[in-house]
Design a protein around this motif. Structure first.
Motif, mmCIF file in Angstrom:
data_model
loop_
_atom_site.group_PDB
_atom_site.id
_atom_site.type_symbol
_atom_site.label_atom_id
_atom_site.label_comp_id
_atom_site.label_asym_id
_atom_site.label_seq_id
_atom_site.Cartn_x
_atom_site.Cartn_y
_atom_site.Cartn_z
ATOM 1 N N ARG A 1 120.086 -18.645 4.085
ATOM 2 C CA ARG A 1 119.840 -18.668 5.525
ATOM 3 C C ARG A 1 121.021 -19.277 6.269
ATOM 4 O O ARG A 1 121.448 -18.761 7.304
ATOM 5 C CB ARG A 1 118.568 -19.449 5.835
ATOM 6 C CG ARG A 1 118.231 -19.449 7.317
ATOM 7 C CD ARG A 1 116.915 -20.116 7.601
ATOM 8 N NE ARG A 1 115.874 -19.410 6.874
ATOM 9 C CZ ARG A 1 114.774 -19.998 6.395
ATOM 10 N NH1 ARG A 1 114.582 -21.273 6.566
ATOM 11 N NH2 ARG A 1 113.868 -19.303 5.756
ATOM 12 N N ASP A 2 121.580 -20.354 5.730
ATOM 13 C CA ASP A 2 122.716 -21.021 6.365
ATOM 14 C C ASP A 2 123.915 -20.081 6.459
ATOM 15 O O ASP A 2 124.575 -19.987 7.493
ATOM 16 C CB ASP A 2 123.073 -22.279 5.566
ATOM 17 C CG ASP A 2 124.123 -23.123 6.235
ATOM 18 O OD1 ASP A 2 124.019 -23.333 7.460
ATOM 19 O OD2 ASP A 2 125.045 -23.565 5.541
ATOM 20 N N ASP B 1 125.796 -14.301 13.303
ATOM 21 C CA ASP B 1 125.719 -14.529 14.739
ATOM 22 C C ASP B 1 126.741 -13.653 15.458
ATOM 23 O O ASP B 1 127.775 -13.281 14.910
ATOM 24 C CB ASP B 1 125.855 -16.021 15.093
ATOM 25 C CG ASP B 1 127.277 -16.514 15.219
ATOM 26 O OD1 ASP B 1 127.963 -16.112 16.177
ATOM 27 O OD2 ASP B 1 127.689 -17.323 14.374
ATOM 28 N N ASP C 1 123.118 -17.241 8.922
ATOM 29 C CA ASP C 1 123.189 -17.724 10.297
ATOM 30 C C ASP C 1 124.628 -17.708 10.800
ATOM 31 O O ASP C 1 124.892 -17.393 11.951
ATOM 32 C CB ASP C 1 122.625 -19.147 10.413
ATOM 33 C CG ASP C 1 121.113 -19.190 10.365
ATOM 34 O OD1 ASP C 1 120.469 -18.124 10.489
ATOM 35 O OD2 ASP C 1 120.570 -20.294 10.181
ATOM 36 N N ARG C 2 125.557 -18.042 9.938
ATOM 37 C CA ARG C 2 126.965 -18.084 10.345
ATOM 38 C C ARG C 2 127.546 -16.687 10.489
ATOM 39 O O ARG C 2 128.059 -16.327 11.532
ATOM 40 C CB ARG C 2 127.802 -18.871 9.327
ATOM 41 C CG ARG C 2 129.299 -18.835 9.611
ATOM 42 C CD ARG C 2 129.690 -19.604 10.859
ATOM 43 N NE ARG C 2 129.304 -20.979 10.674
ATOM 44 C CZ ARG C 2 128.386 -21.611 11.423
ATOM 45 N NH1 ARG C 2 127.816 -21.008 12.430
ATOM 46 N NH2 ARG C 2 128.056 -22.850 11.178
#
Length: 140
Positions: free
Chosen positions: A29-30, A37, A33-34
């Motif tokens: 997820r991390d 985006d 997310d990066r």
């Protein structure tokens, strides 16, 4: 099991992508997310064309503010996707390029951007159709 036992028996444990039965995302997820985006995608796509100076990036990425571009390249640098080089000139010259890791994901990010461009009209039409059929919907 007793006659008074009323608990629901759980089925086989659901495993996450890392093989854990509990809810652990292993950093997926991390990372998503990066690289998922909006601004990161556009920066990576632009840097996949080669090294750029800050102002070149800002001019190439329509709608990005100076602050958002600064935050985005810093985050990508922190994640090891972008290399920032400062040259000892007056004023200081700074340029950005993808690292080896950044290059390794650039084709995927570029494919996502290309897919978005190719399907934007169909998605816009689907949204208009949906909104017309669901006027009180809060999704917008």
């Amino acid at each position: 099991m007793s006659l008074t036992h009323t608990d629901v028996t759980a089925g086989p444990a659901q495993l996450d992508p890392c093989g854990h039965a509990e809810q652990v995302d292993c950093g997926i997820r991390d990372v998503l997310d990066r690289v998922g985006d909006k601004w990161s995608v556009l920066v990576i796509v632009e840097l996949s064309n080669g090294t750029r100076r800050f102002r070149e990036l800002q001019r190439a990425i329509q709608g990005i503010s100076q602050r958002m571009l600064t935050l985005t390249v810093r985050r990508l640098e922190r994640d090891g996707l972008v290399l920032r080089t400062v040259y000892p000139t007056v004023p200081a010259q700074v340029d950005y390029r993808l690292t080896e890791t950044g290059e390794s994901i650039s084709h995927l990010v570029r494919a996502l951007a290309d897919w978005s461009i190719e399907h934007r009209d169909a998605i816009a039409l689907a949204r208009r159709t949906y909104d017309a059929q669901h006027p009180d919907n809060e999704i917008r």
